[in-house]
Design a protein around this motif. Sequence first.
Motif, short mmCIF file in Angstrom:
data_model
loop_
_atom_site.label_atom_id
_atom_site.label_comp_id
_atom_site.label_asym_id
_atom_site.label_seq_id
_atom_site.Cartn_x
_atom_site.Cartn_y
_atom_site.Cartn_z
N GLY A 34 18.88 -3.95 1.31
CA GLY A 34 19.23 -5.00 0.36
C GLY A 34 18.13 -6.03 0.19
O GLY A 34 16.96 -5.77 0.49
N ARG B 40 36.30 -0.05 -5.79
CA ARG B 40 36.33 -0.61 -7.15
C ARG B 40 37.36 0.16 -7.95
O ARG B 40 37.92 1.14 -7.48
CB ARG B 40 34.93 -0.53 -7.81
N ILE C 210 21.86 -12.26 -4.56
CA ILE C 210 23.00 -11.35 -4.35
C ILE C 210 22.57 -9.91 -4.05
O ILE C 210 21.68 -9.37 -4.72
CB ILE C 210 23.89 -11.32 -5.62
N SER C 211 23.19 -9.29 -3.08
CA SER C 211 23.13 -7.84 -2.88
C SER C 211 24.55 -7.31 -2.88
O SER C 211 25.48 -8.05 -2.57
CB SER C 211 22.52 -7.49 -1.50
N SER C 212 24.73 -6.04 -3.20
CA SER C 212 26.05 -5.45 -3.00
C SER C 212 26.11 -4.95 -1.56
O SER C 212 25.07 -4.77 -0.91
CB SER C 212 26.29 -4.31 -3.97
N TYR D 3 25.66 -6.23 -10.51
CA TYR D 3 26.37 -6.86 -9.40
C TYR D 3 27.00 -8.18 -9.85
O TYR D 3 28.08 -8.55 -9.40
CB TYR D 3 25.45 -7.11 -8.21
N SER E 90 19.57 -13.24 -13.96
CA SER E 90 19.82 -11.82 -13.67
C SER E 90 18.66 -11.00 -14.18
O SER E 90 17.93 -11.39 -15.08
CB SER E 90 21.12 -11.38 -14.32
N ASN F 174 31.70 4.48 -6.18
CA ASN F 174 32.28 3.18 -6.52
C ASN F 174 33.41 2.79 -5.58
O ASN F 174 34.51 2.47 -6.00
CB ASN F 174 32.76 3.18 -7.98
N GLY G 99 20.57 -12.36 -9.27
CA GLY G 99 21.04 -11.02 -8.89
C GLY G 99 20.84 -9.97 -9.96
O GLY G 99 20.55 -10.27 -11.12
N TYR G 100 21.00 -8.74 -9.54
CA TYR G 100 20.96 -7.58 -10.44
C TYR G 100 22.19 -7.65 -11.34
O TYR G 100 23.30 -7.90 -10.88
CB TYR G 100 20.94 -6.32 -9.57
N LEU H 221 30.42 -8.11 -11.22
CA LEU H 221 31.52 -8.00 -10.25
C LEU H 221 31.97 -9.37 -9.75
O LEU H 221 33.03 -9.51 -9.15
CB LEU H 221 31.09 -7.14 -9.05
#
Lengths: 233, 233
Positions: free
Chosen positions: A71, A182, A62-64, A21, A36, A179, A17-18, A24
């Motif tokens: 995504g 969050r 992973i995507s948000s 992300y 990553s 955000n 994943g990025y 989180l």
Amino acid sequence: MTPKAYRAIQDCQVIVGYKAYLQLLKGLLEGKEIISSGMTQEIRRAEKAIEKALGGNDVCLISSGDPGIYGMAGVILELLGKEEAGKIPIEIVPGVTAASSCASLLGAPLMNDFAVISLSDLLTDRRMIEKRIRSACRGDFVIVFYNPKSRKRIKPLQKAWQILMKYRSPQTPVGIVRNARRADEEVIIISLKEMLAVKQIDMGATVIVGNSKTCTKGRYMITPRGYELTQTH
Amino acid sequence: MTPKAYRAIQDCQVIVGYKAYLQLLKGLLEGKEIISSGMTQEIRRAEKAIEKALGGNDVCLISSGDPGIYGMAGVILELLGKEEAGKIPIEIVPGVTAASSCASLLGAPLMNDFAVISLSDLLTDRRMIEKRIRSACRGDFVIVFYNPKSRKRIKPLQKAWQILMKYRSPQTPVGIVRNARRADEEVIIISLKEMLAVKQIDMGATVIVGNSKTCTKGRYMITPRGYELTQTH
């Protein structure tokens, strides 16, 4: 995050994943192989995920928000060769996209038809983006802008605003959420006329521009669904 | 369902919702006051929820998918009087909307800009719906149709198809998902030309019509994001 997404992450051996992300996901990463990379490395990440899956690992890419809306779902399916597809069972786990999470904080701006437009001109021609904004204005769609602005990319938002000002009242309510859900969440409702002055519009923000019927009521932005409500209310 | 929605339902004393949705919540209803009603009773349900909340109860007003997209979020905020708003703290809990859950079963049709249009002409004028379809076609948006058809309402879908056929290739991929993520889920990918023959299009279905770039690959429907992928793939 849905329980389905949570379990998928819990059960896998490799997470790709990025960077931002993965931060989180903190508690969920322990004991797993983590791969990553930075923004704009989407293809590299998808290739890595395929490579790891071919090696016999359960892999989460992973995507948000929702992986199916701008995504990683698309990259992985585009990259996957025929032979690989037979070897790797893929499941796309849907999520709560920014349009939904941001709308929920603004009130009810998406009660009628809407268009979702990304202002990132990295992968879409700028003239196409502008054409879509004009079309969405002509159809009186509520418009949800993803990726409205980055440090280096300011023009598409300015241009979008110029088009919007041609078609919609300067008093049209605009909701800006940064955000969402969050710790540092910010929620702003402002008029279209004043939109460009809002400092909080950046890559972490989503902008929802009302249609001709959208109004504000207290701290809410509402697009009427069209019910006939009695006058007692 | 997100854990946030689950907890909200678990913690409340009163649940108000459309009958068919409450059946999906079975195990969660025990020991709570249940107020259910039929379709098109949205205003009645929202009034009931407000009444119960004013009486000091924690109340959940249920939508399927995301309450912020053609759901109950709007009705409740529209109905709420100023005085009531001060007395009842309202939280809109976002969810996974049909566009996301259906896209995840079709592949990755929403990787580029898209428009969401409800074909229900109960609350929106039919000419407005048609105007929006034309605008979305001109902007080459992927189009997601909610409420495509009911037993009594067949014409809007036929009309939508006629418009789509004017602007898009008859070979454009169309994805149809019925009862997404439920036991009797059905997933169909077909060409625009053949779309109207699909029996599974009803009120429980969502229809996603590709844009000029959307293609099929194996069992997937994909709208390219625009990445330049190397020829090895």
